[in-house]
Design a protein around this motif. Sequence first.
Motif, mmCIF file in Angstrom:
data_model
loop_
_atom_site.group_PDB
_atom_site.id
_atom_site.type_symbol
_atom_site.label_atom_id
_atom_site.label_comp_id
_atom_site.label_asym_id
_atom_site.label_seq_id
_atom_site.Cartn_x
_atom_site.Cartn_y
_atom_site.Cartn_z
ATOM 1 N N ALA A 194 26.176 20.007 3.417
ATOM 2 C CA ALA A 194 24.754 19.637 3.316
ATOM 3 C C ALA A 194 23.836 20.591 4.069
ATOM 4 O O ALA A 194 22.617 20.588 3.830
ATOM 5 C CB ALA A 194 24.559 18.218 3.856
ATOM 6 N N PRO A 196 21.369 23.254 5.152
ATOM 7 C CA PRO A 196 20.451 23.971 4.253
ATOM 8 C C PRO A 196 20.773 25.453 4.073
ATOM 9 O O PRO A 196 20.376 26.052 3.060
ATOM 10 C CB PRO A 196 19.076 23.777 4.917
ATOM 11 C CG PRO A 196 19.361 23.349 6.313
ATOM 12 C CD PRO A 196 20.658 22.613 6.269
ATOM 13 N N HIS A 220 23.874 17.818 -3.369
ATOM 14 C CA HIS A 220 22.924 18.753 -2.759
ATOM 15 C C HIS A 220 22.595 19.926 -3.684
ATOM 16 O O HIS A 220 21.988 20.915 -3.251
ATOM 17 C CB HIS A 220 23.492 19.259 -1.431
ATOM 18 C CG HIS A 220 23.671 18.174 -0.416
ATOM 19 N ND1 HIS A 220 22.627 17.654 0.321
ATOM 20 C CD2 HIS A 220 24.777 17.472 -0.034
ATOM 21 C CE1 HIS A 220 23.081 16.699 1.115
ATOM 22 N NE2 HIS A 220 24.372 16.569 0.927
ATOM 23 N N LYS A 222 24.494 22.250 -5.210
ATOM 24 C CA LYS A 222 25.076 23.510 -4.757
ATOM 25 C C LYS A 222 26.271 23.871 -5.627
ATOM 26 O O LYS A 222 27.016 23.004 -6.087
ATOM 27 C CB LYS A 222 25.503 23.392 -3.284
ATOM 28 C CG LYS A 222 24.311 23.173 -2.355
ATOM 29 C CD LYS A 222 24.690 23.133 -0.897
ATOM 30 C CE LYS A 222 23.444 22.925 -0.029
ATOM 31 N NZ LYS A 222 23.740 22.942 1.421
#
Length: 453
Positions: A194, A196, A220, A222
Motif C-alpha cells: 500500500a 505510495p 491499490h 498497482k
Amino acid sequence: MLNPISPATGQPLQSYATLTREEMAAQITLAHQAYSPWRTCSLDARASVLKRVAAQLRAEKATLAQLMTDEMGKPVKEAGPEVEKAAWCCDHYAEYAATYLQDDQVESDAGNSYVHYQPLGVLLGVLPWNAPLWIAFRFLAPALMAGNTCVMKHDPHVPGCAQAIAQIFSNAGAPENIVVNLPIENALVSEAIAHPHVQAVSFTGSAKAGGIVAAMAAAHIKHAVLELGGSDPCIVLADADQEIAADVAVLSRIINAGQSCIAAKRILVEQPIYDAFVDKLTQRLAKLKVGDPNDPATDIGPIAREDLRTHLHRQVTESVMQGATCVLGGELPSGDGFYYPVTLLTDAQPAMTAMQEEVFGPVMVVCPVRDAEHALQVANASEYGLGAGVWTRDSATALHLAKQLETGQVAINGIVKTDPRLPSGGIKKSGYGRELGEQGIKAFINAKQIWVR
C-alpha cells in the motif's frame, strides 16, 4: 526477529532483527529517492552496474551457496550453480536490455508514432525460500535494467540470503539503494504494497498467498506479476526414448529436494510402456542419496521446514489410502532435521490427492494413460498451469500436445526450466504475467504511445 532454523539439524541459526513499520517506510523511501537518478542513467551505465554485480556474485559464490545450504537445505552441489545462474541473469539483461527496450515503430495517421518504454518506479519483490538467489535475481536484473529500483521482501526463513544479496550490490559499487532489503514480518507486507512509493509487486509463492497479494495490489491499483504453484505434467508416450525420458523426469522431480514449482510432478505414461517405464524410474530413484546437504555426494537434502514435511507426508498417506501403490519411500523418518525419503507412487488416478494438489518434495507420482488424447485430458484436469513436458518421437503429435496443454511453457523431449532468454510464468492458479526474456523486462514498464503530427 527473524529466526531461521536449519532444515538439516532442526536447530536455530543466526537471528536477524526485523524493521518496525516506520523503519520499513523509511527503507522504501530510500529506494524512491534512488529512483530518479537511476532512471536517468543510460542503459550502458546500468549494464555496467549489472555486470559488476554478476562478477561479485561469482566472487562470493562459496559464501552465498553456503547460506542457501544452511538456511533452506539446498545441497552444495546445487547451491553453487544457482549462484552462477543468478549471475547469468545479470549478464543477460546487461547485454540485451537495449534490444528489448528499443522503441517500437507503429504505422498510424501520425507523421511518426511509436511505443517508448519507461520504468514505473519502486517495485516490491515478495520472494520465496526455495531458490533464494535465482528467484531474487530473475526479479532484480530485468527490473533494474528497465530503470526501476527494487525493494526486496524475502522469505523469513532465508534472512541471511536476503541480507547477502543487498550486500552484493554494495560490494559491487552499485548506486546506493537501487536495491533495498526489507526484513519484515509477513504481517507488514500489506502495508508495503500500500505504500505510495511502491508502484508494482512481483510475487512468487503459493496460490493461496498469491491470491491475497493480488487482491492487495488490485485494491491499490498497482501492477502485479504472480508466479505461483504448479503440478506440472510430464507426458511420456509409447514411442518416446524411454532412457532419456526417465533420466530427465527423475532429475526434474528431485532437484532442490523436489521443492520446485516447475518440477515434473505428475508423470503420465502411455499404457503400452507403463510397466517398463515404472521400472526405469524405480531403478533411478532407488540410487539417490538423501542426507546432509553439506556432503557433495548428497542428491537430496532436507525439506525446508517441518510443517512442509508434515504436509507432504499427508499427501502421500492420503494417496496410498486412495489406491496408489507406494513402490519406494513413503515413511516419515525419525532423527534430526526435516528429511523425507525418495518416494514413488504408482497406479495414481486423477482424483487422488497427489494428482490434485501441488506436491512439494521428493515424491514422484505416476499415472497410466490410454493414449495422447487421454494424457492431454488428464494433464489439463488441474487447477494449475505452469509447465509441462512431452516425450515422443512424433513431432506432429508433440506440437499438437504442446499447443493444447493449458500451461505457460512446454518442453518437448527436454526438461522444463527457467532461462533468462525465455519468458516464464503460468495460467490458471499458477499465476499471471511473465518473468524473464523480453516479456519479463516489459512486465514492469510504462509502454508509452508517442504520436507526432
